[in-house]
Scaffold this active site. Structure first.
Site, PDB file in Angstrom:
ATOM      1  N   CYS A  90       0.824  -1.217   0.000  1.00  0.00           N
ATOM      2  CA  CYS A  90       0.000   0.000   0.000  1.00  0.00           C
ATOM      3  C   CYS A  90       0.852   1.258   0.000  1.00  0.00           C
ATOM      4  O   CYS A  90       0.362   2.345  -0.300  1.00  0.00           O
ATOM      5  CB  CYS A  90      -0.908   0.037   1.221  1.00  0.00           C
ATOM      6  SG  CYS A  90      -2.027  -1.358   1.323  1.00  0.00           S
ATOM      7  N   ARG A 112      13.447 -15.663  13.288  1.00  0.00           N
ATOM      8  CA  ARG A 112      12.235 -16.012  14.039  1.00  0.00           C
ATOM      9  C   ARG A 112      11.765 -17.417  13.736  1.00  0.00           C
ATOM     10  O   ARG A 112      10.623 -17.793  14.044  1.00  0.00           O
ATOM     11  CB  ARG A 112      11.117 -15.039  13.685  1.00  0.00           C
ATOM     12  CG  ARG A 112      11.419 -13.622  14.126  1.00  0.00           C
ATOM     13  CD  ARG A 112      10.311 -12.688  13.688  1.00  0.00           C
ATOM     14  NE  ARG A 112      10.552 -11.366  14.243  1.00  0.00           N
ATOM     15  CZ  ARG A 112       9.604 -10.567  14.737  1.00  0.00           C
ATOM     16  NH1 ARG A 112       8.356 -10.947  14.726  1.00  0.00           N
ATOM     17  NH2 ARG A 112       9.905  -9.396  15.225  1.00  0.00           N
ATOM     18  N   TYR A 159     -14.995  15.808  22.465  1.00  0.00           N
ATOM     19  CA  TYR A 159     -15.085  17.167  21.937  1.00  0.00           C
ATOM     20  C   TYR A 159     -14.134  18.129  22.638  1.00  0.00           C
ATOM     21  O   TYR A 159     -14.126  18.231  23.855  1.00  0.00           O
ATOM     22  CB  TYR A 159     -16.499  17.733  22.068  1.00  0.00           C
ATOM     23  CG  TYR A 159     -16.504  19.242  21.957  1.00  0.00           C
ATOM     24  CD1 TYR A 159     -16.104  19.857  20.773  1.00  0.00           C
ATOM     25  CD2 TYR A 159     -16.842  20.049  23.040  1.00  0.00           C
ATOM     26  CE1 TYR A 159     -16.053  21.248  20.672  1.00  0.00           C
ATOM     27  CE2 TYR A 159     -16.798  21.443  22.940  1.00  0.00           C
ATOM     28  CZ  TYR A 159     -16.397  22.032  21.766  1.00  0.00           C
ATOM     29  OH  TYR A 159     -16.335  23.389  21.657  1.00  0.00           O
TER      30      TYR A 159
END
Lengths: 453, 453
Positions: free
Chosen positions: B42, B69, B424
């Protein structure tokens, strides 16, 4: 239907507008003891700091506009008494000094909060201010002319917003906080520290654990703040140590206060007195996570309560849905948000809570301007039910608190958060949004906790 | 336990990592026909545009790190066949040209998608590109040297991201779209128009309703794009007209395709063939709003599917929760996001949907840099159940799509959205966040619709 509203800011104006919309035939009168109505008090620090040009920019609607919508607005009129049996209020016009009696069918008490003034701050000395309303804002603005050193007392969100505002105005700023850290009510300790570090990076001297003992003055103006660790020179002192609800009128009307000290209402915003409603910062609400009463005076809550009261006074049926303890503020380059409970708050309520902390980047690490974001996610240990979230990061990154708020509303679990199909593209988040990462870690921690008796 | 993974990007690498974590004794081998694994595809447009410095920055983990790993990574190895009865795959080493047979206990087919190339684009001409993987990105980068004019064919999110990228590189850019508007799959018509207007403001010539008929060339390089409305000079052509799942291997293994044309799996990411899993862009998923199968090849979905497959292949039990159709992208100064269904999509599915449109500011109107944000909120007319949301506004403002995604997951209603205790403060939103305003309007519209038979 004669509807009388006491207080013309957030809750009061919302109620008046809604009532008229619900019943266009209702006669709606708003009594406001100040000289302005319908303004965004949350914007005051930004005018003082210069991000907003004029105080007038905060005014959503003028009295003339409101009258055009059929709402009678009486400025500089203070309601001093209520006779709930006779359904009348006593109104004192400040200018004329006249006292009149006005009848009502439905009365809304939206008297808000006042800033707490410790004993040392109960003074008329020039340069000593609180910040609650437009006159306060203008007075601070006037006080800043020629001022070089400011002292802010109180490290809550108002104090922290004002710290940034006054630095923007070029003042030397010291912030004093009695508690061990700033932002004490909103965040757990580690997150408080991150906020303090940011404020210090912004050039503010922060002294926590410091109590004010008095003020020094010359010629009627403050010159210093006396603290346990010595005096501090200051031309301007902002007192921001908290607020308390204006409950006197509601009590005079016979309304009960809740255990929080604010006015008690049901979900329709009705007090225990027939025909008398309360809404806004003076009124308590229900926390959906804890199911307890809370007093969280915040802008959206006040507007929502007002709206509910307005509909009901006009003959409709609306219910206040409760809150989940969401709050957000910006100080310098940091956004700070929370919803639900902190780990500390959960502990105080006797909940067995478990939190995980995640540090990540707010968008894809390789994309420009990626910055750290810290998230603490908290759940109930036994059930996995989400209890709360805390975020600090770039201002643009912390509004994602709302996603967790949505789950808290519906008593969602860590797994529910983890399963969300959140939006991803590199400029917006990591593939796994930091909230998903936190939910995953929390899920693991919960499973581990369960497997270890 | 021998786990073989075919494809080493999003789903494949997630699966491999998860499988190892779930069962540290598992032998996990990833076959990748390309030369790189574990990168963020992407991010490709952002490297080309210059917001990300190098293609290598997109690589999350190198093969060496993965081997550390415990994950075996075999680059330039293409799996060309599966014998599901014998549980073996045929692997062709691209370098050596050798073909070997590898046994497996569990096989994951994560072969992704390929870019669709219309007949006119099936060419080896220099300067004609698709954008799917790192080699594509590097080829485009190389092609841009000395190029002045680019033509992008296709106005989906890749085309729109590339339009910005190529303008950033200083090229003259024309975008051709066969449909009447850009962003056709993501948005309803009015929102498509807003996106086009932004791309045009960015200096891109957008020609909708224009089909490509062929390419002109000289010396083996493209020089023009032939369209129904005449030729268009171009040194570089980006073909971004869609993708199709690479299903050949899954079909060879005996897996079924779903009605979407992608590989069919159950919630455990199992195909109908014992021991064979599929995950990622080649695989379909379930839409939680419509409860239908969909093929929505996106980054988070691919990673999540891979993770589920990895856990299950390693003996665990994980379920893919489905998607709600959330997507987001940025083009020039505009963020575009959606979740659920558009009004048009709802109509195609035979749902009786009702939408409201709200224009507001992304934060308090009086606060600096407040910019317009447009929100369309859609619900089922009879029930009030939320069906979807579309947002366009400043990039920083549209990630709030996630709040609606959270409600879509749980089949929430307009009223549920309206009741949310959203954050807000003036730098972050209006007192009533634009989502709350939209939910309120939608609630009104639904009530009106119900009262009018």
């Amino acid at each position: 239907m004669r509807i009388v509203v006491v207080g013309g800011v957030a809750a009061g104006m919302s109620a008046a507008s809604r009532a008229r919309r619900h019943d266009p035939g209702a006669q709606v009168t708003v009594f406001e003891r100040g000289s302005e109505v319908s303004y965004g008090a949350c914007g005051l620090p930004y005018v003082i700091g210069g991000d907003v040009e004029r105080f007038e920019d905060l005014i959503a609607r003028t009295p003339a506009q409101l009258r055009g919508r059929g709402i009678g607005v009486r400025l500089r009129h203070e309601v001093t008494g209520v006779d709930a049996a006779a359904r009348t209020v006593t109104v004192q016009g400040r200018a004329a000094g006249r006292t009149v009696t006005e009848p009502y069918d439905r009365l809304l008490i939206a008297t808000g909060v006042r800033a707490v003034r410790p004993e040392w701050a109960q003074t008329d000395l020039g340069g000593v201010h609180v910040l609650r309303d437009l006159p306060d804002g203008r007075a601070i603005q006037a006080s800043l002319r020629g001022a070089r050193r400011a002292c802010i007392v109180g490290g809550g969100n108002i104090g922290l917003e004002m710290a940034e505002a006054l630095r923007s105005r070029g003042l030397e700023v010291t912030l004093l906080e009695q508690a061990p850290e700033v932002a004490g009510r909103m965040l757990d300790r580690e997150y408080q520290r991150r906020v303090r570090a940011e404020v210090e990076r912004g050039g503010v001297e922060v002294r926590c654990g410091t109590a004010v003992e008095g003020l020094g003055s010359r010629g009627g103006r403050v010159t210093e703040v006396q603290t346990g660790s010595g005096p501090l020179r200051a031309d301007v002192v902002i007192v921001a140590v908290g607020v308390q609800p204006n409950t006197e009128l509601a009590q005079a009307a016979g309304a009960a206060l809740g255990q929080t000290g604010a006015v008690a209402v049901n979900a329709r915003q009705e007090t225990r007195v027939e025909g008398v409603y309360a809404a806004g910062d003076n009124t308590e609400s229900t926390h959906r996570v804890t199911r307890r009463k809370v007093h969280l005076p915040l802008g959206l809550t006040a507007n929502r309560m007002g709206r509910v009261a307005g509909v009901n006074m006009a003959g409709g049926d609306a219910r206040f849905p409760g809150v989940v303890g969401t709050a957000i503020f910006k100080t310098f380059g940091l956004g700070v948000a929370r919803s639900g409970l902190t780990q500390a708050e959960a502990g105080e309520l006797g909940l067995d809570a478990l939190s995980v902390d995640v540090e990540s980047t707010d968008h894809a690490g390789y994309y420009k301007d990626a910055a750290p974001i810290h998230v603490r996610l908290t759940a109930e240990r036994a059930s996995g039910r989400l209890l709360g979230v805390q975020l600090v990061g770039q201002p643009g990154s912390v509004k994602r608190v709302d996603v967790v708020a949505a789950l808290l509303h519906r008593r969602g679990h860590a797994q529910d958060l983890f399963e969300l199909d959140l939006a991803y593209a590199p400029p917006f988040s990591g593939v796994w949004d930091v909230l998903l990462v936190a939910a995953d870690r929390l899920g693991q921690a919960l499973r581990q906790a369960r497997s270890q008796p």
